[in-house]
Motif scaffolding. Structure first.
Motif, PDB file in Angstrom:
ATOM      1  N   ASN A  82      90.892  25.383 -10.541  1.00 33.40           N
ATOM      2  CA  ASN A  82      90.584  24.583  -9.371  1.00 33.40           C
ATOM      3  C   ASN A  82      89.394  25.214  -8.668  1.00 33.40           C
ATOM      4  O   ASN A  82      89.462  26.329  -8.164  1.00 33.40           O
ATOM      5  N   PHE A  83      88.276  24.496  -8.671  1.00 32.85           N
ATOM      6  CA  PHE A  83      87.025  25.015  -8.118  1.00 32.85           C
ATOM      7  C   PHE A  83      87.169  25.372  -6.643  1.00 32.85           C
ATOM      8  O   PHE A  83      86.759  26.451  -6.215  1.00 32.85           O
ATOM      9  N   PHE A  84      87.734  24.473  -5.860  1.00 35.28           N
ATOM     10  CA  PHE A  84      87.851  24.719  -4.425  1.00 35.28           C
ATOM     11  C   PHE A  84      88.822  25.857  -4.125  1.00 35.28           C
ATOM     12  O   PHE A  84      88.636  26.613  -3.178  1.00 35.28           O
ATOM     13  N   SER A  85      89.859  26.001  -4.944  1.00 30.43           N
ATOM     14  CA  SER A  85      90.798  27.098  -4.759  1.00 30.43           C
ATOM     15  C   SER A  85      90.110  28.432  -5.007  1.00 30.43           C
ATOM     16  O   SER A  85      90.322  29.395  -4.270  1.00 30.43           O
ATOM     17  N   SER A  86      89.284  28.498  -6.055  1.00 32.55           N
ATOM     18  CA  SER A  86      88.587  29.755  -6.351  1.00 32.55           C
ATOM     19  C   SER A  86      87.577  30.084  -5.258  1.00 32.55           C
ATOM     20  O   SER A  86      87.410  31.249  -4.887  1.00 32.55           O
ATOM     21  N   ILE A  87      86.902  29.064  -4.714  1.00 32.92           N
ATOM     22  CA  ILE A  87      85.962  29.311  -3.615  1.00 32.92           C
ATOM     23  C   ILE A  87      86.724  29.829  -2.389  1.00 32.92           C
ATOM     24  O   ILE A  87      86.286  30.772  -1.730  1.00 32.92           O
ATOM     25  N   GLY A  88      87.870  29.226  -2.095  1.00 31.41           N
ATOM     26  CA  GLY A  88      88.670  29.665  -0.961  1.00 31.41           C
ATOM     27  C   GLY A  88      89.153  31.095  -1.128  1.00 31.41           C
ATOM     28  O   GLY A  88      89.145  31.880  -0.178  1.00 31.41           O
ATOM     29  N   LYS A  89      89.582  31.446  -2.336  1.00 31.45           N
ATOM     30  CA  LYS A  89      90.056  32.814  -2.574  1.00 31.45           C
ATOM     31  C   LYS A  89      88.923  33.820  -2.420  1.00 31.45           C
ATOM     32  O   LYS A  89      89.105  34.892  -1.822  1.00 31.45           O
ATOM     33  N   ALA A  92      88.099  34.181   1.254  1.00 30.26           N
ATOM     34  CA  ALA A  92      89.130  34.958   1.949  1.00 30.26           C
ATOM     35  C   ALA A  92      89.002  36.440   1.624  1.00 30.26           C
ATOM     36  O   ALA A  92      89.145  37.289   2.519  1.00 30.26           O
ATOM     37  N   ASP A  93      88.733  36.764   0.373  1.00 28.94           N
ATOM     38  CA  ASP A  93      88.567  38.169  -0.001  1.00 28.94           C
ATOM     39  C   ASP A  93      87.358  38.798   0.689  1.00 28.94           C
ATOM     40  O   ASP A  93      87.421  39.944   1.149  1.00 28.94           O
ATOM     41  N   SER A  94      86.245  38.056   0.751  1.00 35.35           N
ATOM     42  CA  SER A  94      85.051  38.609   1.397  1.00 35.35           C
ATOM     43  C   SER A  94      85.272  38.799   2.890  1.00 35.35           C
ATOM     44  O   SER A  94      84.852  39.808   3.468  1.00 35.35           O
ATOM     45  N   ILE A  95      85.926  37.864   3.543  1.00 35.35           N
ATOM     46  CA  ILE A  95      86.210  38.008   4.976  1.00 35.35           C
ATOM     47  C   ILE A  95      87.162  39.170   5.215  1.00 35.35           C
ATOM     48  O   ILE A  95      86.997  39.947   6.157  1.00 35.35           O
TER      49      ILE A  95
END
Length: 110
Positions: A82-89, A92-95
């Protein structure tokens, strides 16, 4: 001043009763629109046996715990991307790492 307050309270109470009556009328209209009868079965029914087993039916189809387990295994084996899920993860990790560095910086200054 007293008459004005009395008129306002009377007007607000009449309007409030009108709103309640309108909501009840809308509810009756929705039931008529859906065509709901008292004789219809609910879409989900759960029954317990004397042995403690639970039987469930959804829209008339029987569902057992083994069906749920097999579907869960199938979903885990699919491993879809899931493209959007990977972007969200990644966001979140960078923040999270940014905030950890910021907290460590503030803690070192104190």
């Amino acid at each position: 001043m007293k008459m004005f307050m009395l008129k306002c309270i009377l007007l607000v109470s009449i309007l409030f009763i009108g709103v309640l009556m309108g909501m009840e009328k809308a509810n009756e209209g929705m039931h008529n629109l859906k065509g709901q009868d008292a004789g219809l079965e609910s879409p989900l029914s759960i029954k317990k046996d004397s042995g403690g087993d639970v039987e469930a039916s959804v829209l008339g189809k029987d569902v057992s715990s083994s069906d749920i387990e097999t579907k869960k295994k199938q979903l885990q084996e699919m491993k879809t991307f899931n493209f959007f899920s990977s972007i969200g993860k990644s966001l979140a990790d960078s923040i999270r790492s940014l905030m950890e560095k910021l907290v460590n910086l503030i803690a070192s200054l104190i």
